[in-house]
Design a protein around this motif. Structure first.
Motif, PDB file in Angstrom:
ATOM      1  N   GLY A  44       0.782  -1.224   0.000  1.00  0.00           N
ATOM      2  CA  GLY A  44       0.000   0.000   0.000  1.00  0.00           C
ATOM      3  C   GLY A  44       0.814   1.274   0.000  1.00  0.00           C
ATOM      4  N   VAL A  45       2.127   1.169   0.277  1.00  0.00           N
ATOM      5  CA  VAL A  45       2.939   2.377   0.384  1.00  0.00           C
ATOM      6  C   VAL A  45       3.051   3.107  -0.952  1.00  0.00           C
ATOM      7  N   VAL A  46       2.924   2.377  -2.064  1.00  0.00           N
ATOM      8  CA  VAL A  46       3.103   3.024  -3.367  1.00  0.00           C
ATOM      9  C   VAL A  46       1.972   4.011  -3.666  1.00  0.00           C
ATOM     10  N   ALA A  47       0.785   3.743  -3.148  1.00  0.00           N
ATOM     11  CA  ALA A  47      -0.305   4.708  -3.330  1.00  0.00           C
ATOM     12  C   ALA A  47       0.035   6.012  -2.626  1.00  0.00           C
ATOM     13  N   GLY A  48       0.672   5.902  -1.454  1.00  0.00           N
ATOM     14  CA  GLY A  48       1.089   7.094  -0.740  1.00  0.00           C
ATOM     15  C   GLY A  48       2.137   7.877  -1.498  1.00  0.00           C
ATOM     16  N   LEU A  49       3.048   7.180  -2.163  1.00  0.00           N
ATOM     17  CA  LEU A  49       4.098   7.852  -2.929  1.00  0.00           C
ATOM     18  C   LEU A  49       3.528   8.575  -4.148  1.00  0.00           C
ATOM     19  N   MET A  50       2.573   7.942  -4.818  1.00  0.00           N
ATOM     20  CA  MET A  50       1.946   8.606  -5.962  1.00  0.00           C
ATOM     21  C   MET A  50       1.207   9.857  -5.497  1.00  0.00           C
ATOM     22  N   ARG A  51       0.466   9.722  -4.383  1.00  0.00           N
ATOM     23  CA  ARG A  51      -0.301  10.857  -3.870  1.00  0.00           C
ATOM     24  C   ARG A  51       0.621  11.957  -3.349  1.00  0.00           C
ATOM     25  N   MET A  52       1.779  11.565  -2.828  1.00  0.00           N
ATOM     26  CA  MET A  52       2.746  12.536  -2.331  1.00  0.00           C
ATOM     27  C   MET A  52       3.179  13.498  -3.438  1.00  0.00           C
ATOM     28  N   HIS A  53       3.399  12.970  -4.633  1.00  0.00           N
ATOM     29  CA  HIS A  53       3.796  13.809  -5.771  1.00  0.00           C
ATOM     30  C   HIS A  53       2.698  14.826  -6.094  1.00  0.00           C
ATOM     31  N   PHE A  54       1.459  14.355  -6.099  1.00  0.00           N
ATOM     32  CA  PHE A  54       0.315  15.240  -6.352  1.00  0.00           C
ATOM     33  C   PHE A  54       0.235  16.335  -5.289  1.00  0.00           C
ATOM     34  N   HIS A  55       0.334  15.947  -4.015  1.00  0.00           N
ATOM     35  CA  HIS A  55       0.214  16.909  -2.925  1.00  0.00           C
ATOM     36  C   HIS A  55       1.405  17.861  -2.886  1.00  0.00           C
ATOM     37  N   ASP A  56       2.552  17.407  -3.368  1.00  0.00           N
ATOM     38  CA  ASP A  56       3.710  18.296  -3.454  1.00  0.00           C
ATOM     39  C   ASP A  56       3.501  19.340  -4.545  1.00  0.00           C
ATOM     40  N   CYS A  57       3.135  18.876  -5.733  1.00  0.00           N
ATOM     41  CA  CYS A  57       3.056  19.769  -6.892  1.00  0.00           C
ATOM     42  C   CYS A  57       1.937  20.797  -6.794  1.00  0.00           C
TER      43      CYS A  57
END
Length: 330
Positions: free
Chosen positions: A58-71
């Motif tokens: 499940g950690v990969v969903a967090g990483l994808m969302r992290m990019h969105f929340h960063d940008c």
């Protein structure tokens, strides 16, 4: 092997051609930016993402969302990675990111390895962008080239979350307006909403739809009754446990696919911001097309992620290359 008609193949290749064109004309970021300065960067990041995925997928969903929340807040500058200080609450500790975002330790591990072999070369912002792409690919999405050369920002403020990240309660007009401010079309907004294809949500983000929709004290009538009943079992009314979570895409919660759109059409969109895509003729049509043409959506999603990764980037001598992704350089 997936078979597609010539017409569908043409659509996919057209989209991929647009991606390559956008990458080639964007002067600030470059594919292969670290070719001569840190050639192992993408291999190292992918290895850390893969190790984390094997340990807890499940950690990969967090990483994808992290990019969105960063940008979407201050641009793609790694600001979401900075820790709070005694005088300032950082983005990661805002109501929108804590506890929903995860995977910071994956970025830390990749950064530590990169500092050992290419000290002071690779930005934290670029590591996040690479990790998001790897997360999409490892869960069945289409891989894509990531233009790099981002530099890291020195400011992170939780107060800047409001007005930049769409809450799960937004309707289609509000979503369209927010994404338009970031330079996205309505269709790209629907495409990027497909990021909800993987990952989980805390019950508190949608429980109003189960027990007190629009202050009525009733269930949201647009929810599929069987889906609502299942959610109520997982998220009991009045439960105080803030750690209760459910998959955002019930039909295929661990795969980057078009199942998200299939679920929306079946009234199984988890958030108001998911179901609202059916309330507008144009977005409803896009939902239908994405559900019917999963490979086409995968290609569009990759193109939209590349575009998102170019939001308000710092390049050249702007910003810095952090030695530790959690703190600015001394």
């Amino acid at each position: 092997m997936i078979k597609m008609s010539p017409r569908k193949l043409t659509r996919v290749f057209t989209i991929l051609a647009v991606v390559l064109f956008c990458q080639s004309v964007h002067s600030q970021l470059q594919i292969g930016f670290y070719r001569d300065t840190c050639s192992l960067v993408e291999f190292i990041v992918k290895e850390e993402v893969t190790k984390a995925f094997i340990k807890e997928n499940g950690v990969v969903a967090g990483l994808m969302r992290m990019h969105f929340h960063d940008c979407f807040v201050r641009g793609c500058d790694g600001s979401v990675l900075l820790d709070s200080t005694p005088s300032s609450t950082a983005e990661k500790d805002s109501f929108a990111n804590n506890p929903s975002l995860r995977g910071y330790e994956v970025i830390d591990n990749a950064k530590a390895r990169l500092e050992a072999v290419c000290k002071g070369v690779v930005s934290c912002a670029d590591i996040v962008a690479f990790a998001a792409r790897d997360s999409i690919e490892i869960t069945g999405g289409l891989g894509y080239d990531v233009p790099a050369g981002r530099r890291d920002g020195r400011t992170s403020l939780a107060s800047e979350i409001i007005g930049n990240l769409p809450p799960p309660t937004f309707n289609v007009s509000q979503l369209t307006q927010m994404f338009a401010k970031k330079g996205f079309t309505q269709e790209e907004m629907v495409t990027l909403s497909g990021g909800h294809t993987i990952g989980r949500s805390h019950c508190t983000s949608f429980s109003n739809r189960l027990y007190n929709f629009s202050g009525t004290g009733m269930q949201d009538p647009s929810l599929d009754p069987r889906y609502a009943a299942m959610l109520k079992q997982q998220c009991p009314q009045g439960n105080k446990d803030t750690n209760l979570v459910v998959p955002m895409n019930p039909s295929s919660p661990s795969i980057t696919d078009a199942g998200y759109y299939v679920d929306i059409l079946a009234n199984r969109g988890l958030f108001t911001s998911d179901h609202t895509l059916l309330t507008n003729p144009a977005t409803a049509n896009q939902v239908t097309q994405n559900a019917r043409n999963p490979m086409q959506w995968r290609a569009k999603f990759g193109a939209a992620m590349v575009k998102m990764g170019q939001l308000e980037v710092l390049t050249g001598t702007a910003g810095e290359i952090r030695a530790n992704c959690r703190v600015i350089n001394g």
